[in-house]
Scaffold this motif. Structure first.
Motif, PDB file in Angstrom:
ATOM      1  N   PRO A   6       0.826  -1.214   0.000  1.00 35.15           N
ATOM      2  CA  PRO A   6       0.000   0.000   0.000  1.00 35.15           C
ATOM      3  C   PRO A   6       0.857   1.259   0.000  1.00 35.15           C
ATOM      4  CG  PRO A   6      -0.800  -1.571   1.630  1.00 35.15           C
ATOM      5  CD  PRO A   6       0.520  -2.085   1.155  1.00 35.15           C
ATOM      6  N   ARG A   7       0.474   2.200  -0.864  1.00 36.46           N
ATOM      7  CA  ARG A   7       1.151   3.495  -0.944  1.00 36.46           C
ATOM      8  C   ARG A   7       0.103   4.602  -0.986  1.00 36.46           C
ATOM      9  NH1 ARG A   7       5.520   1.078  -5.329  1.00 36.46           N
ATOM     10  NH2 ARG A   7       7.055   0.381  -3.779  1.00 36.46           N
ATOM     11  N   ARG A   8      -0.903   4.471  -0.118  1.00 34.40           N
ATOM     12  CA  ARG A   8      -2.006   5.427  -0.109  1.00 34.40           C
ATOM     13  C   ARG A   8      -1.542   6.817   0.288  1.00 34.40           C
ATOM     14  NH1 ARG A   8      -5.231   2.545   4.458  1.00 34.40           N
ATOM     15  NH2 ARG A   8      -3.046   2.378   5.142  1.00 34.40           N
ATOM     16  N   SER A   9      -0.649   6.890   1.254  1.00 33.25           N
ATOM     17  CA  SER A   9      -0.186   8.161   1.807  1.00 33.25           C
ATOM     18  C   SER A   9       1.333   8.157   1.842  1.00 33.25           C
ATOM     19  CB  SER A   9      -0.742   8.342   3.228  1.00 33.25           C
ATOM     20  OG  SER A   9      -0.450   7.199   4.025  1.00 33.25           O
ATOM     21  N   ALA A  10       1.935   9.155   1.196  1.00 35.73           N
ATOM     22  CA  ALA A  10       3.392   9.281   1.168  1.00 35.73           C
ATOM     23  C   ALA A  10       3.741  10.668   1.692  1.00 35.73           C
ATOM     24  CB  ALA A  10       3.923   9.076  -0.241  1.00 35.73           C
ATOM     25  N   LEU A  11       4.194  10.726   2.939  1.00 40.13           N
ATOM     26  CA  LEU A  11       4.390  11.991   3.637  1.00 40.13           C
ATOM     27  C   LEU A  11       5.826  12.478   3.509  1.00 40.13           C
ATOM     28  CD1 LEU A  11       3.340  14.183   5.621  1.00 40.13           C
ATOM     29  CD2 LEU A  11       4.070  12.651   7.484  1.00 40.13           C
ATOM     30  N   TYR A  12       5.989  13.697   2.954  1.00 43.26           N
ATOM     31  CA  TYR A  12       7.300  14.330   2.930  1.00 43.26           C
ATOM     32  C   TYR A  12       7.638  14.829   4.336  1.00 43.26           C
ATOM     33  CZ  TYR A  12       7.223  14.569  -2.212  1.00 43.26           C
ATOM     34  OH  TYR A  12       7.189  14.271  -3.553  1.00 43.26           O
ATOM     35  N   MET A  13       8.835  14.499   4.807  1.00 42.48           N
ATOM     36  CA  MET A  13       9.321  14.987   6.094  1.00 42.48           C
ATOM     37  C   MET A  13      10.655  15.688   5.872  1.00 42.48           C
ATOM     38  SD  MET A  13       7.032  14.129   8.296  1.00 42.48           S
ATOM     39  CE  MET A  13       7.454  13.790   9.987  1.00 42.48           C
ATOM     40  N   PRO A  14      10.805  16.935   6.334  1.00 43.97           N
ATOM     41  CA  PRO A  14      12.055  17.664   6.106  1.00 43.97           C
ATOM     42  C   PRO A  14      13.239  16.993   6.797  1.00 43.97           C
ATOM     43  CG  PRO A  14      10.633  18.851   7.635  1.00 43.97           C
ATOM     44  CD  PRO A  14       9.822  17.722   7.090  1.00 43.97           C
ATOM     45  N   GLY A  15      14.269  16.712   6.031  1.00 47.79           N
ATOM     46  CA  GLY A  15      15.412  15.992   6.573  1.00 47.79           C
ATOM     47  C   GLY A  15      16.208  16.774   7.590  1.00 47.79           C
ATOM     48  N   SER A  16      16.007  18.080   7.639  1.00 50.56           N
ATOM     49  CA  SER A  16      16.734  18.917   8.592  1.00 50.56           C
ATOM     50  C   SER A  16      16.036  18.997   9.952  1.00 50.56           C
ATOM     51  CB  SER A  16      16.892  20.330   8.026  1.00 50.56           C
ATOM     52  OG  SER A  16      15.631  20.885   7.679  1.00 50.56           O
ATOM     53  N   ASN A  17      14.856  18.402  10.067  1.00 52.06           N
ATOM     54  CA  ASN A  17      14.055  18.489  11.291  1.00 52.06           C
ATOM     55  C   ASN A  17      14.121  17.158  12.041  1.00 52.06           C
ATOM     56  OD1 ASN A  17      11.999  18.617  13.244  1.00 52.06           O
ATOM     57  ND2 ASN A  17      10.752  19.976  11.986  1.00 52.06           N
ATOM     58  N   ALA A  18      15.020  17.074  13.030  1.00 53.49           N
ATOM     59  CA  ALA A  18      15.213  15.826  13.766  1.00 53.49           C
ATOM     60  C   ALA A  18      13.941  15.387  14.479  1.00 53.49           C
ATOM     61  CB  ALA A  18      16.354  15.994  14.766  1.00 53.49           C
ATOM     62  N   LYS A 219      -1.298   9.395  -2.671  1.00 54.97           N
ATOM     63  CA  LYS A 219      -1.029  10.824  -2.794  1.00 54.97           C
ATOM     64  C   LYS A 219       0.151  11.209  -1.916  1.00 54.97           C
ATOM     65  CE  LYS A 219      -3.520  15.206  -3.212  1.00 54.97           C
ATOM     66  NZ  LYS A 219      -3.126  15.344  -4.637  1.00 54.97           N
ATOM     67  N   THR A 220       0.988  12.106  -2.433  1.00 49.03           N
ATOM     68  CA  THR A 220       2.058  12.667  -1.622  1.00 49.03           C
ATOM     69  C   THR A 220       1.483  13.777  -0.755  1.00 49.03           C
ATOM     70  OG1 THR A 220       2.653  14.001  -3.566  1.00 49.03           O
ATOM     71  CG2 THR A 220       4.002  12.063  -3.097  1.00 49.03           C
ATOM     72  N   LEU A 221       2.007  13.882   0.465  1.00 52.31           N
ATOM     73  CA  LEU A 221       1.435  14.763   1.481  1.00 52.31           C
ATOM     74  C   LEU A 221       2.497  15.689   2.053  1.00 52.31           C
ATOM     75  CD1 LEU A 221      -0.465  11.984   3.490  1.00 52.31           C
ATOM     76  CD2 LEU A 221      -1.246  13.181   1.423  1.00 52.31           C
ATOM     77  N   ILE A 222       2.036  16.838   2.569  1.00 49.22           N
ATOM     78  CA  ILE A 222       2.958  17.801   3.162  1.00 49.22           C
ATOM     79  C   ILE A 222       2.734  17.989   4.647  1.00 49.22           C
ATOM     80  CG2 ILE A 222       3.363  19.046   1.010  1.00 49.22           C
ATOM     81  CD1 ILE A 222       1.337  21.159   1.982  1.00 49.22           C
ATOM     82  N   HIS A 223       1.727  17.316   5.222  1.00 49.03           N
ATOM     83  CA  HIS A 223       1.455  17.482   6.655  1.00 49.03           C
ATOM     84  C   HIS A 223       0.794  16.215   7.196  1.00 49.03           C
ATOM     85  CE1 HIS A 223      -0.141  19.130  10.420  1.00 49.03           C
ATOM     86  NE2 HIS A 223       0.762  20.100  10.275  1.00 49.03           N
ATOM     87  N   PRO A 224       1.141  15.835   8.442  1.00 48.18           N
ATOM     88  CA  PRO A 224       0.522  14.635   9.028  1.00 48.18           C
ATOM     89  C   PRO A 224      -1.000  14.675   9.090  1.00 48.18           C
ATOM     90  CG  PRO A 224       2.444  15.286  10.308  1.00 48.18           C
ATOM     91  CD  PRO A 224       2.199  16.386   9.306  1.00 48.18           C
ATOM     92  N   ASP A 225      -1.584  15.875   9.171  1.00 44.81           N
ATOM     93  CA  ASP A 225      -3.042  15.966   9.238  1.00 44.81           C
ATOM     94  C   ASP A 225      -3.722  15.451   7.970  1.00 44.81           C
ATOM     95  OD1 ASP A 225      -2.869  17.006  11.762  1.00 44.81           O
ATOM     96  OD2 ASP A 225      -3.296  19.080  11.182  1.00 44.81           O
ATOM     97  N   GLN A 226      -2.972  15.284   6.889  1.00 41.83           N
ATOM     98  CA  GLN A 226      -3.553  14.815   5.627  1.00 41.83           C
ATOM     99  C   GLN A 226      -3.558  13.291   5.516  1.00 41.83           C
ATOM    100  OE1 GLN A 226      -0.887  16.974   2.952  1.00 41.83           O
ATOM    101  NE2 GLN A 226      -2.436  18.571   2.630  1.00 41.83           N
TER     102      GLN A 226
END
Length: 291
Positions: A6-18, A219-226
């Protein structure tokens, strides 16, 4: 037997944010994309690379698929990103700005000694990429490229084409469907682009539904709320699962063994619908296994 991840949600996480990197261990996203590119300022690139690769090596993310988006190979950071990502052995390395199949051939995971499990994902985010997308997707037929998934970069496409990102995405749909057709023609997955408004939950869900109806895997996502909405929309509903079971069972009945089509709930159902039904069931089972 159909095998689906399953690849329903693919969340981008900034690599600079530990903190975000650690938080990803608790989120319900199917895929976590640790971003070394757009989300990271130039003076933070090296630090982001180090902490992302350390996190991937350490693990602890459960069934989540881990992907590292590197900077483009031609940038000052691309070569170091690729080498570090290969050593970290994520599930996939996402290559941005892929505008030709030659870019994928040049990555050369085998040459770099990457573990066999690490695949390549390609961002489709330039006008040239749209014009070359069939050739890019066809590269998946060369096992050495390890191409496994296309990812739409709709923001970059809008920037380069000057198309407006309006509700319904009328200007974007021809490009989305061209890329989707290329992915399906060559047997790989494809993920829809991001939705930029964090305050418009209804608009986000509508765009997820549009992407699902077009045929995207997620879908690719930009926030966990999505995450929750994407997971719900790109999963088969209980009604779809029940219907799929009924179609499979119908063609397993002895009296239908030699038939190419039968009637089901007032509709003509062909054997191609059995294949579609089996995929629905396999997806549902794969999602249930993640719980």
């Amino acid at each position: 037997m159909i095998t689906i991840r399953p690849r329903r949600s693919a969340l981008y996480m900034p690599g600079s944010n530990a903190r975000a990197i650690e938080k990803a261990k608790t989120l319900a996203a199917d895929v976590v994309i640790f971003d070394l590119e757009d989300a990271v300022a130039p003076d933070m690139k090296a630090q982001a690379r180090e902490q992302v690769c350390a996190a991937v090596r350490a693990g602890g993310y459960g069934r989540r698929e881990l992907v590292i988006r590197i900077n483009a190979p031609e940038t000052p950071w691309g070569e170091a990103d690729l080498a570090a990502a290969v050593a970290a052995a994520p599930d996939a390395i996402l290559v941005p700005k892929v505008s030709s199949a030659e870019t994928l051939a040049a990555v050369g995971l085998g040459r770099l000694g990457a573990t066999e499990r690490t695949r390549i994902w390609a961002m489709i985010e330039t006008p040239l990429a749209i014009l070359q997308v069939e050739a890019i997707a066809r590269a998946a037929r060369d096992a050495s490229t390890r191409l496994d998934c296309l990812v739409m970069g709709t923001n970059d496409l809008a920037k380069d084409t000057r198309a407006r990102l309006l509700p319904g995405r009328a200007a974007m749909l021809p490009w989305l469907m061209t890329a989707l057709a290329a992915a399906r023609a060559h047997g790989i997955d494809i993920l829809d682009g991001v939705y930029n408004s964090l305050s418009d939950a209804d608009g986000f869900r509508a765009e997820c539904e549009q992407g699902r109806d077009c045929g995207f895997d997620g879908k690719t996502l930009i926030h966990p709320d999505q995450i929750a909405a994407a997971n719900a929309v790109f999963a088969p509903s209980a009604e779809e699962v029940d219907n799929a079971r009924a179609i499979v069972a119908l063609f397993e009945q002895p009296e239908h063994a030699g038939k190419g089509a039968v009637s089901h709930n007032g509709r003509m159902v062909e054997r191609l619908h059995v294949e579609m039904a089996r995929r629905v069931l396999a997806l549902g089972e794969a999602i249930a296994a993640r719980a």
